[in-house]
Write a protein that holds these residues in place. Structure first.
Motif, short mmCIF file in Angstrom:
data_model
loop_
_atom_site.label_atom_id
_atom_site.label_comp_id
_atom_site.label_asym_id
_atom_site.label_seq_id
_atom_site.Cartn_x
_atom_site.Cartn_y
_atom_site.Cartn_z
N PRO A 1 0.84 -1.21 0.00
CA PRO A 1 0.00 0.00 0.00
C PRO A 1 0.87 1.26 0.00
O PRO A 1 2.09 1.18 0.18
CB PRO A 1 -0.78 -0.13 1.31
CG PRO A 1 0.20 -0.83 2.21
CD PRO A 1 0.92 -1.82 1.33
N SER A 2 0.22 2.39 -0.18
CA SER A 2 0.94 3.66 -0.12
C SER A 2 1.02 4.18 1.32
O SER A 2 1.97 4.85 1.70
CB SER A 2 0.25 4.71 -1.00
OG SER A 2 0.15 4.26 -2.33
N ILE A 3 -0.01 3.84 2.10
CA ILE A 3 -0.12 4.37 3.46
C ILE A 3 -0.34 3.23 4.44
O ILE A 3 -1.18 2.36 4.22
CB ILE A 3 -1.30 5.37 3.57
CG1 ILE A 3 -1.12 6.52 2.58
CG2 ILE A 3 -1.43 5.89 4.99
CD1 ILE A 3 -2.34 7.40 2.44
N ILE A 4 0.43 3.24 5.51
CA ILE A 4 0.24 2.29 6.61
C ILE A 4 -0.30 3.05 7.81
O ILE A 4 0.28 4.06 8.23
CB ILE A 4 1.55 1.58 6.99
CG1 ILE A 4 1.94 0.57 5.91
CG2 ILE A 4 1.43 0.89 8.33
CD1 ILE A 4 3.22 -0.19 6.21
N GLN A 5 -1.40 2.57 8.34
CA GLN A 5 -2.02 3.20 9.50
C GLN A 5 -2.06 2.19 10.64
O GLN A 5 -2.25 1.00 10.42
CB GLN A 5 -3.43 3.62 9.12
CG GLN A 5 -4.21 4.29 10.23
CD GLN A 5 -5.60 4.60 9.75
OE1 GLN A 5 -5.79 5.14 8.67
NE2 GLN A 5 -6.59 4.24 10.56
N SER A 6 -1.87 2.66 11.86
CA SER A 6 -1.85 1.75 12.99
C SER A 6 -2.38 2.42 14.25
O SER A 6 -2.09 3.60 14.50
CB SER A 6 -0.43 1.23 13.26
OG SER A 6 -0.39 0.40 14.39
N GLU A 7 -3.14 1.66 15.01
CA GLU A 7 -3.62 2.14 16.30
C GLU A 7 -2.54 2.00 17.37
O GLU A 7 -2.72 2.43 18.51
CB GLU A 7 -4.86 1.35 16.73
CG GLU A 7 -6.11 1.64 15.91
CD GLU A 7 -6.69 3.01 16.20
OE1 GLU A 7 -7.03 3.28 17.37
OE2 GLU A 7 -6.77 3.82 15.27
N VAL B 1 4.31 5.54 3.60
CA VAL B 1 4.25 6.60 4.61
C VAL B 1 3.27 6.21 5.71
O VAL B 1 2.38 5.38 5.52
CB VAL B 1 3.82 7.95 4.00
CG1 VAL B 1 4.83 8.39 2.96
CG2 VAL B 1 2.42 7.86 3.40
N HIS B 2 3.45 6.84 6.87
CA HIS B 2 2.56 6.60 8.01
C HIS B 2 1.34 7.48 7.87
O HIS B 2 1.44 8.68 7.64
CB HIS B 2 3.29 6.90 9.32
CG HIS B 2 2.40 6.81 10.52
ND1 HIS B 2 2.38 7.78 11.50
CD2 HIS B 2 1.49 5.88 10.89
CE1 HIS B 2 1.50 7.44 12.43
NE2 HIS B 2 0.96 6.31 12.08
N GLY B 3 0.16 6.90 8.01
CA GLY B 3 -1.07 7.66 7.84
C GLY B 3 -1.73 8.01 9.15
O GLY B 3 -1.62 7.29 10.14
N LYS B 4 -2.42 9.14 9.15
CA LYS B 4 -3.21 9.54 10.32
C LYS B 4 -4.61 8.95 10.20
O LYS B 4 -5.01 8.43 9.16
CB LYS B 4 -3.29 11.06 10.41
CG LYS B 4 -4.01 11.70 9.22
CD LYS B 4 -4.06 13.21 9.36
CE LYS B 4 -4.81 13.83 8.18
NZ LYS B 4 -4.90 15.30 8.30
N LEU B 5 -5.37 9.03 11.26
CA LEU B 5 -6.73 8.52 11.27
C LEU B 5 -7.57 9.38 10.33
O LEU B 5 -7.70 10.59 10.53
CB LEU B 5 -7.31 8.59 12.68
CG LEU B 5 -8.63 7.85 12.91
CD1 LEU B 5 -8.41 6.35 12.83
CD2 LEU B 5 -9.22 8.23 14.26
N PRO B 6 -8.14 8.80 9.26
CA PRO B 6 -8.90 9.60 8.30
C PRO B 6 -10.17 10.17 8.92
O PRO B 6 -10.73 9.60 9.86
CB PRO B 6 -9.26 8.60 7.20
CG PRO B 6 -8.34 7.44 7.40
CD PRO B 6 -8.07 7.40 8.87
N ASP B 7 -10.61 11.30 8.37
CA ASP B 7 -11.87 11.90 8.83
C ASP B 7 -13.01 10.92 8.54
O ASP B 7 -13.10 10.34 7.46
CB ASP B 7 -12.14 13.21 8.08
CG ASP B 7 -11.11 14.28 8.44
OD1 ASP B 7 -10.55 14.18 9.54
OD2 ASP B 7 -10.89 15.18 7.61
N GLY B 8 -13.87 10.74 9.53
CA GLY B 8 -15.02 9.86 9.32
C GLY B 8 -14.80 8.44 9.80
O GLY B 8 -15.73 7.65 9.83
#
Length: 391
Positions: free
Chosen positions: A217-223, A246-253
């Motif tokens: 993926p382009s973005i990795i997101q993690s809690e 890149v590291h992603g932030k929590l998306p809106d919604g």
């Protein structure tokens, strides 16, 4: 161990049936089932059909597997599967199997699973079964009411993924202590891996295996936090220098509790598998939980994650083929499979021929279909006759 007490289910089921009309054709006793089979046979022979005969022929067809006659929904040229009618006496076994196969799945999951093979399993009887499942009721009582939010949408598959860990140290399966949960945002397709630790280096090696099959993926997101995500990205870069993530932030919604809900669902399914298999090795059950999660109906995408990812339903050998399940159960050799496929192919050809001839007086969808698995000594060379195909 049964997830619902069988006697309790039938006691409640009988109460439900007492409120139904005796002539309903959704809940069938063994006697009523046999009676309808005879009515369908008689209706086929009638030149001047009664209203009852028309109703029977419109709703039912007879499929013969060996010496057993089964009621099925009428088949057409575009039919992709056989849907059976079942008796009340078989209702518990069918519901129990679907509930286990979906890992204590809810109403939507069970209905989606059941409609693949059965015609007369209703929503109300599914809800009755779920109400009697203690595991499901405990799960519902422990869930907090979540805020309703709009789903996050991305136009590109594998554009963003969620990477998190489930702590299993309280149920250690030596040497495994954690579960890696990797989920694609668009398709909801999930992949699970057992881990011995939560070190980014070990997580990165598991992700690399996934990336080399499905792409990265382009973005990795993690809690698990920015520090964990950045460490993970650094490890991935070291293992695969050409990879840029890149590291992603929590998306809106996005509802933060959705990740927790997914993890709880995985744990519930895993515990159900361990209970059914009488096994403490949760690491061995992960692969089966993964396939259950990916083939279950997902409400937010209106299909299963597997369908969303690959554009088709999963194939699990002949058990997911459109061939009658009873006939498939008796298959042992490729020769028998070829014989059955030849039977189905010839029947469909005959349906098309008769439809083209506009033989409306004898509709092909009301024929009795026979699947004869007894191999002939010259079965590889012999063509089946029409009389052998249709009784």
């Amino acid at each position: 161990m049964s997830v619902v007490d069988k006697q309790l289910f039938y006691d409640c089921f009988q109460s439900l049936l007492s409120e139904k009309r005796e002539d309903n054709s959704m809940y069938l006793t063994t006697e009523k089932y046999s009676e309808i089979i005879e009515q369908v046979k008689i209706a086929k022979l009638e030149k001047k059909k009664s209203s009852l005969s028309y109703r029977r022929l419109k709703r039912f067809q007879i499929c013969c597997v060996g010496d057993k006659e089964k009621l099925i929904a009428p088949l057409s040229e575009t039919s992709t599967s056989v849907q059976y009618y079942i008796t009340n006496e078989d209702m518990y076994d069918v519901l129990h199997e679907a509930h286990v196969n979906t890992g204590h799945g809810g109403k939507h999951r069970m209905l989606a699973e059941l409609k693949k093979s059965y015609k007369n399993v209703t929503q109300e009887v599914v809800l009755l079964f779920l109400k009697l499942c203690l595991t499901c009721q405990q799960k519902l009582s422990s869930q907090k009411k979540a805020i309703v939010v709009k789903p996050v949408k991305f136009s590109e598959l594998e554009s963003r993924c969620q990477v998190d860990l489930i702590d299993m140290q309280s149920q250690s399966d030596n040497p495994f202590q954690f579960i890696l949960v990797y989920q694609d945002y668009v398709t909801k397709f999930v992949q699970l891996r057992p881990l011995t630790s939560k070190e980014p280096s070990e997580v990165a090696k598991q992700l690399l295996d996934i990336f080399c099959i499905f792409g990265a993926p382009s973005i990795i997101q993690s809690e698990s936090g920015r520090e964990f995500a950045n460490g993970l990205i650094s490890e991935l870069k070291a293992l695969w220098p050409n990879l840029k993530v890149v590291h992603g932030k929590l998306p809106d919604g996005q509802n933060p509790s959705s990740v927790e809900t997914t993890h709880q669902d995985i744990q519930n399914m895993l515990l159900a598998w361990m209970d059914m298999e009488k096994s403490p090795k949760w690491s061995e059950g992960l692969r089966f939980v993964q396939i259950m999660k990916n083939t279950d109906y997902h409400e937010s995408i209106y299909q299963s994650p597997y369908q969303a990812m690959f554009g088709r339903s999963i194939k699990i050998g002949l058990s997911t083929s459109p061939l009658p399940s009873d006939a498939v159960e008796e298959l042992e050799t490729e020769e028998e499979l070829e014989e059955l496929l030849h039977t189905v192919k010839n029947r469909r050809f005959e349906i098309q021929r008769r439809e083209n001839a506009n033989l409306a007086s004898d509709p092909p969808e009301n024929e009795i279909i026979t699947f004869d698995l007894a191999p002939d000594e010259n079965s590889n060379d012999r063509k089946l006759t029409k009389d052998e195909l249709i009784s």
